[in-house]
Enzyme design. Structure first.
Site, PDB file in Angstrom:
ATOM      1  CG  ASN A  56       3.552  37.305  77.817  1.00  8.38           C
ATOM      2  OD1 ASN A  56       3.172  38.461  77.999  1.00  8.38           O
ATOM      3  ND2 ASN A  56       3.859  36.493  78.808  1.00  8.38           N
ATOM      4  CG  HIS A 116      -1.019  37.925  80.976  1.00  3.87           C
ATOM      5  ND1 HIS A 116      -0.456  38.918  80.203  1.00  3.87           N
ATOM      6  CD2 HIS A 116      -0.002  37.073  81.294  1.00  3.87           C
ATOM      7  CE1 HIS A 116       0.832  38.684  80.062  1.00  3.87           C
ATOM      8  NE2 HIS A 116       1.138  37.581  80.708  1.00  3.87           N
ATOM      9  CB  CYS A 159       2.647  39.218  83.044  1.00  6.28           C
ATOM     10  SG  CYS A 159       3.977  38.742  81.927  1.00  6.28           S
TER      11      CYS A 159
HETATM   12  C1  COA Z   1       7.368  27.734  78.233  1.00  5.86           C
HETATM   13  C2  COA Z   1       6.253  26.760  77.914  1.00  5.86           C
HETATM   14  C3  COA Z   1       5.565  27.155  76.637  1.00  5.86           C
HETATM   15  C4  COA Z   1       6.877  25.358  77.716  1.00  5.86           C
HETATM   16  O1  COA Z   1       5.822  24.435  77.485  1.00  5.86           O
HETATM   17  P1  COA Z   1       5.789  23.062  78.287  1.00  5.86           P
HETATM   18  O2  COA Z   1       4.626  22.321  77.770  1.00  5.86           O
HETATM   19  O3  COA Z   1       5.823  23.399  79.751  1.00  5.86           O
HETATM   20  O4  COA Z   1       7.077  22.398  77.816  1.00  5.86           O
HETATM   21  P2  COA Z   1       8.234  21.742  78.705  1.00  5.86           P
HETATM   22  O5  COA Z   1       9.094  22.831  79.273  1.00  5.86           O
HETATM   23  O6  COA Z   1       7.623  20.740  79.632  1.00  5.86           O
HETATM   24  O7  COA Z   1       9.000  20.997  77.601  1.00  5.86           O
HETATM   25  C5  COA Z   1       8.444  19.885  76.880  1.00  5.86           C
HETATM   26  C6  COA Z   1       9.458  19.426  75.907  1.00  5.86           C
HETATM   27  O8  COA Z   1       9.576  20.389  74.832  1.00  5.86           O
HETATM   28  C7  COA Z   1      10.934  20.830  74.735  1.00  5.86           C
HETATM   29  N1  COA Z   1      10.906  22.266  74.407  1.00  5.86           N
HETATM   30  C8  COA Z   1      10.948  23.317  75.252  1.00  5.86           C
HETATM   31  N2  COA Z   1      10.901  24.465  74.575  1.00  5.86           N
HETATM   32  C9  COA Z   1      10.828  24.131  73.275  1.00  5.86           C
HETATM   33  C10 COA Z   1      10.740  24.881  72.081  1.00  5.86           C
HETATM   34  N3  COA Z   1      10.736  26.231  72.080  1.00  5.86           N
HETATM   35  N4  COA Z   1      10.661  24.209  70.918  1.00  5.86           N
HETATM   36  C11 COA Z   1      10.664  22.873  70.883  1.00  5.86           C
HETATM   37  N5  COA Z   1      10.747  22.117  71.992  1.00  5.86           N
HETATM   38  C12 COA Z   1      10.827  22.734  73.162  1.00  5.86           C
HETATM   39  C13 COA Z   1      11.536  20.562  76.088  1.00  5.86           C
HETATM   40  O9  COA Z   1      12.941  20.437  75.998  1.00  5.86           O
HETATM   41  C14 COA Z   1      10.859  19.291  76.480  1.00  5.86           C
HETATM   42  O10 COA Z   1      11.472  18.212  75.838  1.00  5.86           O
HETATM   43  P3  COA Z   1      11.715  16.826  76.652  1.00  5.86           P
HETATM   44  O11 COA Z   1      10.335  16.347  77.002  1.00  5.86           O
HETATM   45  O12 COA Z   1      12.423  16.000  75.647  1.00  5.86           O
HETATM   46  O13 COA Z   1      12.521  17.219  77.844  1.00  5.86           O
HETATM   47  C15 COA Z   1       5.236  26.660  79.065  1.00  5.86           C
HETATM   48  O14 COA Z   1       5.835  26.064  80.170  1.00  5.86           O
HETATM   49  C16 COA Z   1       4.693  27.988  79.479  1.00  5.86           C
HETATM   50  O15 COA Z   1       3.943  28.615  78.768  1.00  5.86           O
HETATM   51  N6  COA Z   1       5.009  28.429  80.714  1.00  5.86           N
HETATM   52  C17 COA Z   1       4.462  29.644  81.271  1.00  5.86           C
HETATM   53  C18 COA Z   1       5.070  30.791  80.568  1.00  5.86           C
HETATM   54  C19 COA Z   1       4.511  32.060  81.046  1.00  5.86           C
HETATM   55  O16 COA Z   1       3.337  32.199  81.225  1.00  5.86           O
HETATM   56  N7  COA Z   1       5.420  33.015  81.236  1.00  5.86           N
HETATM   57  C20 COA Z   1       5.117  34.339  81.542  1.00  5.86           C
HETATM   58  C21 COA Z   1       4.471  34.464  82.854  1.00  5.86           C
HETATM   59  S1  COA Z   1       3.202  35.582  82.681  1.00  5.86           S
END
Ligand code: COA
Length: 332
Positions: free
Chosen positions: A286, A256, A116
């Site tokens: 993204n 980004h 990214c």
């Molecule tokens: C992926 C992302 C959106 C997940 O959000 P988060 O707030 O970290 O969510 P978590 O992974 O902690 O999950 C929270 C809960 O939602 C659930 N969950 C995860 N993905 C889900 C989805 N798509 N829909 C619904 N629920 C979801 C999880 O299972 C978890 O449930 P639990 O608490 O019962 O275990 C976030 O971590 C993120 O944006 N990460 C960086 C991504 C990024 O920048 N990537 C590219 C790099 S440039």
């Protein structure tokens, strides 16, 4: 002033027509519109549906858009640099094909891969070539067909990524506008948390790697999120301090678009008002290498000559950094 600075003098972009909404994703994986919107800020993303077309198609369209809008003669371009994580093929640089297709017949071309941060690092490369006086017109494109490496049964990744492309032209400036400073970082700890495991020299493609879905993006979202929040905020604050910029001095944050919460955390650390923070993640998700030029294209008309822009990115690897640039033109 005698010194040459490297300025962006033209912008173009392209996104495919097909819209993949949160509502449609609800039918593919166990998720819902409310969760995606509140956790990421994304409402929809664009997908290149045509299986016969790769990233080059998006890159060519973005470059052609820039060329047509700004009356550029492609034969005058010295270098075509393509930031991408999804090249058409592992061997045969996609940038070369793109350069030929757009009529950049006198240019050399190559791909630049830093996940990214590809476009941000590409800005650094393009600016250095221009500042050295060696080249006069560099076309920097950021393009990714993320849908080609996403598993649409994996809710941890399929809700985030989209396809798109953007392009900018770098040229010498003699008024001190354009590129001012950069702060670029990387840390190999990141490759455990965001990767495509197979298909490279470490684990070549095999029947097993396909069966194990190791050719798709794997992401430990929570860990990546933590690194991204602190990484992007740190470098953005650092570049402000180093250039004696107050929050009032910064006109725009061009960050980004990975997650709205990461963008907000960066803006908060910089003390910026919401009105200075460019956001289009709700429309495209993204798009990896394309997020920064897609922002420039969407908001180009609002930029004024002399405006202070802070670019910031974070990506797989890990790779991250910030760039300070003074905008070089008013759009009529
Ligand atoms: C992926 C992302 C959106 C997940 O959000 P988060 O707030 O970290 O969510 P978590 O992974 O902690 O999950 C929270 C809960 O939602 C659930 N969950 C995860 N993905 C889900 C989805 N798509 N829909 C619904 N629920 C979801 C999880 O299972 C978890 O449930 P639990 O608490 O019962 O275990 C976030 O971590 C993120 O944006 N990460 C960086 C991504 C990024 O920048 N990537 C590219 C790099 S440039």
């Amino acid at each position: 002033m005698n010194t040459i600075t490297a300025a962006i003098t033209a912008v173009g972009a392209y996104v495919p027509d097909f819209v993949l909404s949160n509502k449609v994703l609800e039918t593919l994986v166990d998720t819902n519109d409310e969760w995606i919107t509140t956790r990421t800020g994304i409402k929809e993303r664009r997908i290149l549906k045509d299986d016969t077309k790769g990233t080059s198609f998006l890159a060519i369209k973005a470059a052609e858009n820039l060329i047509a809008k700004n009356n550029i003669n492609p034969a005058e371009i010295d270098l075509v640099l393509l930031g991408t994580t999804t090249p058409d093929m592992p061997v045969a640089a996609t940038a070369v094909y793109v350069a030929s297709q757009i009529g950049a017949v006198n240019a050399f071309a190559y791909d630049l891969q830093a996940a990214c941060s590809s476009f941000l690092y590409g800005m650094s490369t393009a600016a250095a070539y221009i500042e050295s006086g060696r080249y006069k017109k560099i076309l920097l494109i950021g393009a990714d067909k993320m849908s080609s490496i996403i598993d649409y049964t994996d809710r941890a990744t399929c809700i985030i990524f989209g396809d798109g492309a953007g392009a900018v032209l770098f040229e010498p400036n003699h008024e001190g506008l354009g590129f001012q400073d950069e702060f670029l970082r990387s840390d190999g700890v990141g490759r455990e948390f965001l990767k495509i495991e197979a298909g490279g020299s470490l684990l070549p493609a095999s029947k097993e790697t396909v069966e194990n879905k190791q050719h798709y993006v794997f992401q430990d979202g929570k860990t990546v999120f933590k690194y991204a929040v602190s990484g992007m905020a740190d470098v953005s604050e650092k570049i402000m301090q180093r250039n004696n910029l107050t929050k009032e001095d910064v006109n725009w944050l061009v960050a980004h678009q990975a997650n709205k919460r990461i963008i907000d955390a960066t803006a908060n650390r910089m003390g910026l008002d919401e009105s200075k923070v460019l956001v289009n993640i709700q429309k495209y998700g993204n798009t990896t290498s394309a997020t920064l030029p897609l922002l420039l294209n969407d908001f180009e008309k609002q930029f004024k000559k002399g405006d202070n822009l802070i670019f910031a990115a974070f990506g797989g690897g890990f790779t991250w950094g910030s760039i300070y640039m003074k905008w070089a033109y008013d759009k009529q």
